[in-house]
Structures are given as C-alpha cells and as structure tokens.
Design a protein around this motif. Structure first.
Motif, short mmCIF file in Angstrom:
data_model
loop_
_atom_site.label_atom_id
_atom_site.label_comp_id
_atom_site.label_asym_id
_atom_site.label_seq_id
_atom_site.Cartn_x
_atom_site.Cartn_y
_atom_site.Cartn_z
N VAL B 122 -11.10 3.58 5.54
CA VAL B 122 -9.65 3.30 5.49
C VAL B 122 -9.07 2.94 6.86
CG1 VAL B 122 -8.93 4.55 3.45
CG2 VAL B 122 -9.15 5.77 5.60
N GLU B 123 -9.81 3.29 7.93
CA GLU B 123 -9.27 3.03 9.27
C GLU B 123 -9.49 1.59 9.71
OE1 GLU B 123 -12.03 4.59 8.49
OE2 GLU B 123 -13.44 3.29 9.52
N LYS B 124 -10.19 0.81 8.88
CA LYS B 124 -10.57 -0.55 9.29
C LYS B 124 -9.35 -1.47 9.46
CE LYS B 124 -15.33 -0.98 8.00
NZ LYS B 124 -15.82 0.25 7.42
N GLU B 125 -9.55 -2.45 10.31
CA GLU B 125 -8.53 -3.46 10.49
C GLU B 125 -8.30 -4.19 9.15
OE1 GLU B 125 -8.35 -7.36 13.03
OE2 GLU B 125 -9.47 -5.81 14.10
N GLY B 126 -7.06 -4.55 8.89
CA GLY B 126 -6.81 -5.27 7.64
C GLY B 126 -6.45 -4.35 6.48
N VAL B 127 -6.35 -3.04 6.74
CA VAL B 127 -5.93 -2.09 5.70
C VAL B 127 -4.51 -1.62 6.04
CG1 VAL B 127 -6.44 0.07 4.51
CG2 VAL B 127 -8.30 -1.37 5.37
N PHE B 128 -3.60 -1.75 5.06
CA PHE B 128 -2.20 -1.46 5.35
C PHE B 128 -1.59 -0.51 4.34
CE2 PHE B 128 -3.29 -5.65 6.82
CZ PHE B 128 -2.77 -5.69 8.09
N VAL B 129 -0.45 0.06 4.71
CA VAL B 129 0.37 0.76 3.72
C VAL B 129 1.71 0.04 3.65
CG1 VAL B 129 -0.71 3.01 3.99
CG2 VAL B 129 1.26 2.41 5.40
N TYR B 130 2.55 0.41 2.69
CA TYR B 130 3.77 -0.36 2.42
C TYR B 130 4.95 0.59 2.35
CZ TYR B 130 6.16 -4.38 0.28
OH TYR B 130 6.98 -5.44 0.02
N LEU B 157 5.15 0.87 -6.96
CA LEU B 157 5.12 0.34 -5.60
C LEU B 157 3.97 -0.62 -5.38
CD1 LEU B 157 6.07 3.35 -3.34
CD2 LEU B 157 7.43 1.42 -4.10
N GLY B 158 2.84 -0.34 -6.02
CA GLY B 158 1.67 -1.19 -5.85
C GLY B 158 1.95 -2.59 -6.36
N LEU B 159 2.60 -2.68 -7.53
CA LEU B 159 2.89 -4.00 -8.09
C LEU B 159 3.89 -4.74 -7.21
CD1 LEU B 159 2.93 -3.16 -11.88
CD2 LEU B 159 1.13 -4.25 -10.54
N GLU B 160 4.80 -3.97 -6.64
CA GLU B 160 5.75 -4.59 -5.72
C GLU B 160 5.01 -5.12 -4.48
OE1 GLU B 160 9.45 -3.16 -5.82
OE2 GLU B 160 10.07 -4.07 -3.94
N ALA B 161 4.04 -4.35 -4.01
CA ALA B 161 3.27 -4.79 -2.84
C ALA B 161 2.45 -6.03 -3.20
CB ALA B 161 2.36 -3.67 -2.35
N ALA B 162 1.96 -6.09 -4.44
CA ALA B 162 1.17 -7.25 -4.87
C ALA B 162 2.04 -8.50 -4.86
CB ALA B 162 0.61 -7.01 -6.26
N LYS B 163 3.28 -8.32 -5.29
CA LYS B 163 4.23 -9.45 -5.26
C LYS B 163 4.42 -9.90 -3.81
CE LYS B 163 8.59 -11.29 -6.14
NZ LYS B 163 8.65 -12.44 -5.33
N ALA B 164 4.50 -8.91 -2.91
CA ALA B 164 4.68 -9.25 -1.50
C ALA B 164 3.50 -10.08 -1.00
CB ALA B 164 4.84 -7.98 -0.68
N LEU B 165 2.28 -9.71 -1.42
CA LEU B 165 1.11 -10.48 -0.98
C LEU B 165 1.21 -11.92 -1.49
CD1 LEU B 165 -1.94 -8.05 -1.30
CD2 LEU B 165 -0.70 -8.76 0.74
N LEU B 166 1.63 -12.08 -2.75
CA LEU B 166 1.81 -13.44 -3.27
C LEU B 166 2.84 -14.19 -2.42
CD1 LEU B 166 1.93 -13.07 -7.17
CD2 LEU B 166 0.03 -13.93 -5.80
N ASP B 167 3.95 -13.50 -2.13
CA ASP B 167 5.00 -14.13 -1.32
C ASP B 167 4.49 -14.51 0.06
OD1 ASP B 167 6.81 -13.99 -3.31
OD2 ASP B 167 7.91 -12.26 -2.52
N LEU B 168 3.54 -13.75 0.55
CA LEU B 168 3.00 -14.05 1.88
C LEU B 168 2.01 -15.21 1.83
CD1 LEU B 168 2.47 -10.52 3.43
CD2 LEU B 168 4.03 -12.29 4.19
N GLY B 169 1.85 -15.76 0.65
CA GLY B 169 0.99 -16.94 0.54
C GLY B 169 -0.46 -16.62 0.25
N ILE B 170 -0.75 -15.39 -0.13
CA ILE B 170 -2.14 -15.06 -0.45
C ILE B 170 -2.36 -15.37 -1.93
CG2 ILE B 170 -3.83 -13.20 -0.52
CD1 ILE B 170 -2.62 -12.20 1.94
N ALA B 171 -2.97 -16.51 -2.16
CA ALA B 171 -3.05 -17.01 -3.53
C ALA B 171 -3.92 -16.12 -4.40
CB ALA B 171 -3.57 -18.44 -3.53
N VAL B 238 -3.79 -3.48 0.74
CA VAL B 238 -2.62 -2.62 0.89
C VAL B 238 -2.85 -1.40 0.01
CG1 VAL B 238 -0.14 -2.42 0.66
CG2 VAL B 238 -1.15 -4.64 1.18
N ILE B 239 -2.78 -0.24 0.63
CA ILE B 239 -2.99 0.98 -0.15
C ILE B 239 -1.66 1.49 -0.66
CG2 ILE B 239 -3.79 3.36 -0.06
CD1 ILE B 239 -5.94 2.52 1.78
N SER B 240 -1.56 1.65 -1.96
CA SER B 240 -0.33 2.15 -2.55
C SER B 240 -0.71 3.14 -3.63
CB SER B 240 0.45 0.97 -3.13
OG SER B 240 1.59 1.46 -3.77
N ALA B 241 -1.26 4.25 -3.19
CA ALA B 241 -1.85 5.19 -4.12
C ALA B 241 -0.96 6.39 -4.35
CB ALA B 241 -3.21 5.62 -3.59
#
Ligand code: SRM
Ligand SMILES: Cc1cc2nc3c(=O)[nH]c(=O)nc-3n(C[C@H](O)[C@H](O)[C@H](O)COP(=O)(O)OP(=O)(O)OC[C@H]3O[C@@H](n4cnc5c(N)ncnc54)[C@H](O)[C@@H]3O)c2cc1C
Ligand code: SF4
Ligand code: FES
Lengths: 127, 834
Positions: B122-130, B157-171, B238-241
């Motif tokens: 979980v400490e790796k680069e590229g892992v985020f919380v929201y 919250l996880g689904l909201e974060a997923a929407k954010a990823l889409l908005d960020l252009g992650i297809a 993005v961790i949203s557990a």
C-alpha cells in the motif's frame, strides 16, 4: 454603473491614454446585443445596451465550460436595481455586466473592461 | 459580559461539522470565545462536493465561508496547526506550533480518515486515498501519466472516486469490490446489478467478489494481485475501503472510545468527560458512526444548544441518501433491506430503461418502511417523508413507485399533507412548518427567498423540488392566485401576452417591453416574445437578432466549442442523388462532419460562424431551404415509403408527408414540432410518437396528436379517424394554431395536452366541433403563415447587413475563432471535449 462612468470620465479627461484600444465602430455592434473583438491574443465581448444608452465590455470566454461565446449571449437586467447582465448562449449562466459576478449562483466571475465612446468609435481600456 | 469573562470553546477540527458548529453557536449566543484549530492548511470546505474540484471548481469555490468570515465573527482560527494533546486536568490543549490554550468546553470535530487495509504494497507510489483537496492534487498530477486506474471499494465514495478517475481522463477505470454487490450498505443485489450495468455502459469496469492480496510493482504500483490468482495491470489505485474515525487524540486523553474506533458519546454528544463533546464523523453514538454530513450538522446543533443551556438531544439519524453517481440516480431510504416476515416488498424493474425501484411496507400494508430507487429517484423526497412521518399508505401502495395510472395526478397535495414537523431539508434541519410559515407571513415567495431566510436547500440541494412544491402549495392554500408569468419583466402568461401583442399590433420586442413590461428584459422573455412575434406576424426573425435564443440568433445550433450545425430541409426524407452530391461537396469544402439524423435528414456539424452564410449560399443555390433545426418550429415530417413501393402501403405516405412538411415549415411555435406519416398501421414512420401523426387507413387517414419522444415518451392520441386529406389538413391547421396560441413557452404538445383541463375530449371539441368558435380564425392565421413563408436563410444571405453579423471578430471579420479545436474521429472530425 457609477464606477464605470467614472472610469469613462477619467479616460476622457486623460485625453490620450496609451491603454485605450480602438475596438470597432459603434454600428459594428448590434443594438441591444454584443459582438466580439480581438485585442492581441485576447477576445473581448462588447455590448451595446441601446435601451439604456450604455456600453459594456467583458471577457468573451464563459468561465463555465471555457467557451468563447459571451458576445453571442442575450443581454438584459435583473432585480429591483436593474443590474445589467449577459446570459451565455450555451447553458444560460448569467453574469453582471457591472461587476462581472456570476448571477446564477456559481462562484465564477468574468473580467470587465471600461468602455469609451467617441465620435462613433468604441474604445476599450486595457490595464 | 466583558471579553475576560467570556468562556472559551475550543473546536478541534475545521471540517464541515466543526465549521457548522461555529455557525450554529454564533447564531445562538455571543457569550463565548471561539478558538478553532484545524490540521488542514485551508478553511473548512465542502467535502461532499470534493469531486467538483476536478470539474474546475477551485479550493476557494468549495470553501464553506468567505475569507473574512472567521474574523468578522470574532473567531480565532489556527490553520495547519493540529492539536497534539489535551490536558483534561488543567483544561488546556497543546498545538503543534506550540500554542497552549485553556478551554471551558472542548468540541472534538476531528472527522475521519480513509481506511487503508493492511495489504502488502500500500505504500507504493501511485496509491492514493480520496478525502482531502491535497489528496486530489496528488492524484491530478499522477493521473497525467496514467492510462489504467482502479478504485478499491465499490461503496458510495469508491464510485465517486471512480468517476473522478474518468474525469481525470483515465479511460480504463476499474472498480474492485470485495462484497458480491456494489454499495453493499445502501442497496440490494437486484439494484446493484442494474447499477452495475449502467456504470459499465458509462465505461467503468466492475469486478465483484474480488479480494486483493497484494499491490505489485517495483517502487510504484504496476498491478493488483487477487486471491483468485488473477492480476490486473494498473498505473494508479485509489483506496476507498471505508473510513476510520479520528479518535487518536481522544484516546491519548483517556476518553472512552469504541473497540472499532470512534469517540463514545451520549445523546448530548458528551464524551466520558462532560466538558468535552465529539461531533461529526469522529463520534460514536450507540455503536454507530454517522458518515454523512446531515447527521453531523444535527450533532453540531445539539451541542451548540446544550452549551447555550437549551435542551436538545441526539437520538440517532436517518441515513437515507440520494445521489447522482456518474449521472445515475441512486437513493436508499429508511429500512432499505426489510424482508419477510418483517415486512413485504414491492419491486418494479425496467432493465430496458435502467430503472429499479423497491419499497418495503408493513405486513398490514399501512406504512412504508424504506426502499431503494435506482435510475429514477424523483420520488425520493416524498417517499422519505412518508417513512419518516408514518403517513398511512394509499390502498395501492405500488402507485408510489409506478405513479398513479388513472390519468389523475395528485399534484402538490402529497406535500401539503405532511405534518408541520416533517423534516424537509435534513442538511439544515428545516421543517415543513418553518418553510410554510415563511411563505405565509410574507417573508418568502420564491426558492431563493427560502434559501436566504431558512437556509433550506443550501446544503446538498436534494430538497429543492419539495421546497418548491411547498411554496406553491402554501400560496394556493392562502388563496394567493399564482400567476403563470413568463419572468420578472412581464406580469403576464405567454397566452395573455400573445393576445396583447396581437390586439395592439405590436411588431417588436422593445415596444412590447415599454407597453407591458418593466426593466430591460432577459434571456427568458426575449426569446419568448420573439417566438410570439414570429408566430403572429411571420416576419424575418433576423430583423431582431439580439432577442432570439442562442440558436435562432445565427440560424444554426451552437455546439460544443462554439461551432454550428447546418441542417437543410429534406421534406419527408426524400432526396435526389444530385442534392446528395451537393451536400457531400459542401461538407468536404468546409470540412464538416456529416451524419444522418434521427429525423430522416442530414446534419453537417462543425461549421465556423463566419462560414455559415457561404455554406448556405451553396446549399440554397442547389435548391435547399432552411431545415429550422435551430428553431422552435417545425422540424421534420417523417415518412415511410408507403404505397409507392411497399407491399402493405394503403396511401402515398411520402407525398402526403412532403405536402404537410411544406405547409408548416417555418411555423414558429412554443416548442419544436415534429410530424410523421405512415402508410399503414405497421407504423414505420413512428407517427404516434410525434406532435402530430397521420396513419393511412383503407378509407383515408387517422390523425393523432400530442405524442412525444424525448425523456418522457408519450403516444399521440387519436383526434379523428378515417378522414380525407383535406379534412386532415384543416384539422391540423386548427390544431397547430391553437397550440401556437395557447401553450406556455417551451411546452411540447404532449405536456400542453396533459395540462389542459378536459384533455383530449376538450381538444376534440375545439378542433372538430369548433366549441370556442375560433376555428375560422385559426385557419385564417395558418393560411397567412403559409402565404408569407420565406426561407430565412435565403433572406439572410441576400442582406449584406445581416450577413455581416456572422463574423466572429467584428474588427477582423476574415479571421475565424482561433480557440475552435477539432479532434479526428473515424474518418471525420469532432469537437474537442470540454
Ligand atoms: C441531430 C439529431 C440527432 C441525430 O443525430 O439524429 C438531434 C440533435 C439535437 N437534438 Fe434532438 N435530435 C434529433 C432527433 C431527435 C428525436 C427523434 C426524431 O425527431 O425523430 C427526438 C425525439 C422525438 C421528439 O422530439 O419527441 C429528439 C428529442 C430532443 C429533445 C427532447 C424533446 C422533448 O420533448 O423532450 C431535445 C431537447 C429540446 O428540444 O429541448 C433535443 C435537442 C437536440 C439538440 C438541438 C440539442 C441542442 O439544443 O443543441 C441537438 C442539436 C444537434 C445539432 O447541433 O445539430 N432533441 N431529437 C436529430 C435531428 C433530427 C432532425 O433531422 O431534425
Ligand atoms: C469524496 C467524498 C464524498 C462525500 N459525499 C457525501 C455525500 O454525498 N453526502 C454526505 O452526506 N456525505 C458525503 N461525504 C461525507 C462527508 O464529507 C463527511 O460526513 C463530513 O465531511 C464529515 O465532517 P466532519 O467535520 O466530521 O469531518 P471532516 O470534514 O473530515 O473534518 C475533520 C477535520 O478535522 C481535522 N483534524 C483531525 N484531527 C485534528 C487535530 N488533532 N487537530 C486539528 N484538526 C484535526 C481534519 O484534518 C479535518 O480537516 C463525502 C465524503 C467524501 C470524502
Ligand atoms: S408503414 Fe406500411 S406502407 Fe409504410 S413501409 Fe411500413 S408497411 Fe409499408
Ligand atoms: S459555457 Fe457558458 S454557460 Fe456553459
């Protein structure tokens, strides 16, 4: 409005001001409507509020979806003190032509420019 | 009281609830010194709308208060300075920056943090919380180089974060959920399945029953490994557990906390130390953490009241929620999961439209216990009120989710029958009584007034429709005649204005405003009057271009990016090869994207404003006319091939469609108009879904009216059967003119009929039996229209003054808007996304 009139007045009294930009002729802008002018890389919307005998200028970019469209919007007024406003043609967000504030409840605001009319010519003051 | 004697209240945490507490206490009393310590570097902001940060909202936009609010209200605010220790003996707190501050009352509003499960990597680069704006900034930067992303956790919250990823252009965005369904706390598995389908359509990939064993990668995340030995390659996660209440400070101070976290509180929100309170997401009341903002606000109210010696208690809170997830309504209310034998369940499911509704009722069918709504949550507010206020259900409780199907709607009556203490706005704890009395005593008459005087509707905004109904309902009860006025500038309905304009022979907007209005007009009344003027006088609309709606102003539909579309009329959908070739040539020359529309014609997209006159000149030269795709006027009359070719065809439907389209083209109406002519009852032209539809019979034609596609489809109703062509046209003339004269602005024929007292029977009487004695006049008006029709594009290109208006820059007419950008798409171009 009074601030803008004051500014206009200042422009007039300073006579030659290097910040004054000759934008277009008054009849280039439709009555009670707007048109867009190009100033270097900037697009400025000019509004000829014939009904009130007033002129306004704002940025042409609508901050909502970054569309170059405000000059194509409808103008009008709102409220008891008849705040002059323009509605973006895309989603009808409205902005005060006096303060530039968004009147549709969003926190956007647009830049406004003082306008000077002289001998059928429209000048805009750029800071 | 002098400043010295004032008691100190220290608030730890400047989140949503901490802020709300300050707002509540200053409204009640100024006997206290308020000192706030916040760990985050900025003033409290709206975490609920955090995702809007990705849609262009700034941190300042999201802020709960203006910059000088704290100062103006004499509140000391320490930002970026977390409290590290509470000394309960001396009643002091110690901050990181070394401030030692004594308190009389201490309010813990430390919220919660994202729960990060203990998975290797979980400490790796590229892992985020929201959770915070800082989290979002980190994600935003990282997303620039990421192509594949995932969210761990398929909850709210996880689904909201997923929407954010889409908005960020992650297809390519995945959602990984451990449970067998999405949003396991709010919805059941049938609802989850439907939601899953909808989300998949929107481009999310959903994986259920997946438990992650490791985050794989060398320094930065490269993949997720699951317990079932599969792997998913990823660039970011993005961790949203779930959430973890922030009780560390309380624990350190020896306050009682729950075994699974949370600061224990009683119904006054007191912790085990009576001078210390805990509110919001850090508080644990009866084994429950309330992870929503409304209960947090209620807690803030209870503590503020108690400190001011008022009696108020917290007895738990309804966890009903309604949200729009990536454009899909999802709501769950009351007890969403009751099953037999505790209660009975009624389910409505429409997989075609993507709607799922479930209500749970008591065994005797008397009361509503709770339910779930997906895809269409319009009924949420009223259902929630029905649960919370124990309102006795109607004899057919299924009407609650199906709508009553007898044609009668209950209008606002449902809302007015709520008890006065029904909580309407739960964010701001505003009851029905408060709203209605504000309306009755004259303080408020609009939703804006209500927002100002009661704050209802200023939180999540979900209650706004209900508040509107209450305002109207109360005004009606008080005998106030609610006039259907078009806007603040005209105290008239559209129909009244139309009569005034006609009788007084008014031809332009300014004269109408001078005679019947006030102020300088606006974007509502200008196009409405423009439309009335066009409907009566059929004058060229470009003579008054600046009162026309966006699309009418330039006789084209404005599109994303500021270009326009061009739609030539192709009556009945019939076109010659020669004309097709011209369309192709024009499209090529001006680099336009072409598409066959749903209305049997061709749309050319992406035209520069300044190219429009030249494009139309070429089209008109080839014999085309305006298709009025931009106007509130006749669009298309769809036809099927009919008796000319079809083996079932009873009449020549194409010829009739062309005749009808030519007759009514250019007619300005309250909303757009569409027609259809089918050659037989197989109905290939879908005539019954149009504003007017004609279906050929053995003996002639059946005429149907007031159908609609759009978001609330409705079939047209039979106006007259087996009539001949002439009668059909006569009835149509009357019908269309009657609609033009009497409908409200932007009301399609279907809605107009739905609102008409007496419905289709009344309409038949007016059109066929001439019960109002106006048939002749309506027909004359239509003849006038037909006689005066001109193609407005032809008029525009022939008039140099009008042509000049089609420049983007008036001081550089030859230059096109440099900000217009296209992207390639298949073999054509498209507008760049905004
Ligand atoms: C081009 C087309 C889609 C396509 O590629 O097929 C289209 C495109 C648009 N439709 Fe449509 N509609 C098109 C057929 C339809 C149909 C199908 C039909 O006509 O057979 C419907 C459902 C039938 C109906 O109207 O009852 C339809 C229901 C709508 C609605 C919803 C109307 C309603 O009563 O709820 C809107 C929104 C509105 O008018 O307020 C809309 C609005 C729009 C607008 C004008 C949106 C806008 O304001 O910018 C789109 C303009 C695109 C452009 O820039 O040119 N469009 N639209 C179709 C043009 C048909 C034509 O040749 O004129
Ligand atoms: C993306 C997202 C979407 C959401 N959507 C919704 C929704 O649609 N509807 C809904 O009702 N709720 C929603 N929520 C939940 C809602 O935001 C929370 O319920 C609400 O923010 C809780 O407020 P709070 O003040 O208790 O905690 P917070 O807002 O978390 O504030 C606590 C603050 O205390 C600070 N703090 C902690 N410890 C210390 C310390 N020792 N010293 C000083 N400061 C400290 C923290 O840094 C933080 O700023 C959402 C949350 C997120 C993250
Ligand atoms: S409606 Fe009738 S005539 Fe028209 S195509 Fe269908 S079957 Fe043939
Ligand atoms: S782009 Fe201006 S209102 Fe949306």
């Amino acid at each position: 409005m009074s601030e803008i009139l004051e500014l206009n007045h200042q422009i007039e009294t300073t006579a030659v001001s290097e910040n004054l930009f000759f934008a277009c002729y008054t009849d280039d802008v439709p009555q009670n409507g707007g048109a867009c002018v190009k100033y270097k890389d900037t697009q400025i919307a000019i509004f000829n509020f014939t009904r009130r005998g007033e002129w306004y200028a704002t940025q042409n970019l609508c901050p909502h979806k970054q569309q170059m469209a405000l000059s194509r919007g409808m103008i009008g007024s709102t409220g008891h003190d008849c705040e002059p406003k323009v509605a973006c043609p895309f989603h009808k967000k409205t902005f005060s032509l006096k303060s530039g504030d968004c009147l549709s409840g969003d926190d956007y605001s647009i830049k406004i420019y003082p306008v000077l009319i002289e001998e059928g010519k429209v000048y805009i003051r750029i800071d | 009281m002098s400043a010295k004697q004032k008691k100190n209240i220290i608030i730890i945490g400047n989140g949503m609830v901490g802020y709300k507490f300050c707002e509540k206490i200053i409204a009640k009393s100024d006997d206290f010194n308020l000192i706030v310590f916040g760990e985050e570097p900025r003033r409290a902001y709206d975490r609920v709308h955090l995702s809007e940060y990705f849609n262009g909202k700034t941190a300042e936009d999201l802020s709960m208060s203006p910059a000088n609010w704290y100062q103006e209200n004499h509140i000391t605010l320490h930002l970026a300075d977390p409290i590290l220790e509470i000394n309960r003996q001396n009643k002091t707190v110690h901050s990181q920056k070394g401030i030692l501050q004594p308190y009389d009352y201490l309010v813990l509003a430390t919220g919660s943090s994202a729960f990060v499960p203990n998975i290797p990597g979980v400490e790796k680069e590229g892992v985020f919380v929201y959770r915070t704006i800082e989290d979002l900034e980190l994600m935003k930067n990282y997303a620039l180089k990421a192509k594949k992303g995932a969210v761990m956790g398929g909850g709210l919250l996880g689904l909201e974060a997923a929407k954010a990823l889409l908005d960020l252009g992650i297809a390519e965005t995945h959602v990984i959920e451990f449970a067998p369904r999405l949003m396991p706390r709010q919805i059941d598995s049938a609802g989850s399945k439907l939601l899953q389908n909808k989300l998949q359509e929107l481009g999310l990939q959903i994986h259920l029953n997946k438990s992650t064993s490791e985050i794989v990668g060398n320094g930065k995340i490269e993949a997720l490994a699951f317990n079932d030995d599969t792997q998913l390659e990823l660039d970011m996660l993005v961790i949203s557990a779930g959430i973890r209440p922030r009780d560390e400070l309380a624990k350190l101070a020896g306050l009682e906390v729950g075994t699974r976290g949370g600061i224990l509180v009683n119904e006054k929100l007191q912790t085990s130390d009576p001078n210390i309170f805990a509110i919001g997401e850090c508080a644990l009341y009866k084994d429950m953490i309330y992870g929503l903002v409304a209960p947090g606000y209620e807690m803030a109210e209870v503590v503020a009241a108690n400190i001011c010696q008022q009696e108020k208690y917290f007895y738990g809170f309804d966890m009903s929620t309604k949200l729009k997830l990536i454009g899909v309504d999802v709501a769950s209310f009351g007890d969403a999961f009751v099953t037999e034998p505790e209660g009975r369940t009624i389910v409505f499911e429409d997989t075609h439209k993507g709607i799922y509704k479930r209500i749970n009722i008591t065994n005797d069918g008397k009361y509503l216990l709770g339910g779930i709504l997906i895809g269409d949550a319009d009924a949420y507010n009223i259902l929630l009120q029905t649960v919370n206020n124990k309102i006795v259900l109607p004899p057919n409780p299924e009407d609650l989710i199906l709508g009553s199907r007898g044609g009668e709607t209950d209008g606002g009556a449902g809302v007015m029958s709520l008890p006065d203490d029904a909580l309407i706005c739960s964010c701001e704890a505003v009851t029905k009584g408060m709203i209605c009395s504000a309306v009755s005593d004259g303080t408020a008459s609009s939703i804006d007034d209500i927002k100002k005087c009661t704050k209802a509707g200023t939180g999540c905004g979900g209650c706004v429709p209900l508040v509107k109904d209450l305002i109207t309902g109360t005004m009606q009860e008080n005998g106030v005649y609610i006039k259907n006025v078009i806007c603040e500038h005209f105290d008239y309905s559209r129909q009244e204005l139309l009569d005034l304009i006609k009788i007084n022979k008014i031809k332009d907007y300014d004269t109408a405003l001078d005679h019947f209005g006030k102020g300088d007009g606006c974007e509502v009344c200008k196009p409405a009057i423009a439309n009335i003027l066009a409907g009566i006088w059929n004058d060229l609309i470009l003579k008054q271009d600046t009162i026309q709606d966006s699309n009418d102003r330039f006789l084209a539909n404005i599109q994303k990016g500021g270009t326009y579309s061009v739609v030539p009329r192709i009556p009945g959908g019939e076109i010659t090869p020669e004309k097709l070739i011209v369309i192709g040539q024009v499209a090529k020359k001006y680099n336009l994207y072409t598409k066959i529309t749903g209305g049997q014609r061709i749309d050319l997209f992406g035209a520069h404003l300044s190219d429009l006159p030249a494009i139309w000149e070429e089209l008109i030269d080839a014999g085309f006319e305006s298709g009025h795709a931009y106007g509130k006027s006749l669009r298309t009359v769809k036809s099927c091939v009919g008796s000319t070719w079809c083996r079932f065809g009873l009449q020549d439907s194409v010829s009739f469609a062309i005749e009808v389209e030519d007759r009514y083209k250019g007619l300005r109406s309250p909303h757009k108009l569409k027609g259809g002519v089918s050659g037989c009852i197989r109905e290939c032209a879908e005539a019954q879904s149009k504003d007017f539809g004609i279906i050929a019979t053995e003996k002639g034609y059946n005429l149907y009216v007031c159908g609609n596609g759009g978001s609330k489809p409705q079939h047209a109703l039979l106006l007259a059967a087996d009539i001949d062509k002439e009668t059909c046209i006569k009835y149509l003339d009357r019908f269309l003119m009657f609609y033009v004269r009497t409908a409200d602005p932007l009301t399609r024929t279907a809605t107009w009929l739905n609102k008409m007292e007496g419905g289709i029977t009344y309409l038949k009487n007016v059109i066929i039996n001439d019960s109002l004695g106006i048939a002749e006049e309506l027909e004359a008006a239509m003849h006038y229209h037909v006689d005066t029709y001109k193609c407005e594009w032809k008029a525009a290109i022939e008039n140099p003054e009008m042509r000049k208006r089609f420049a983007h820059f008036v001081n550089a007419p030859e230059e096109k808007d440099p900000t217009v950008k296209f992207a390639p798409m298949r073999e054509q171009i498209k507008a760049e996304a905004w």
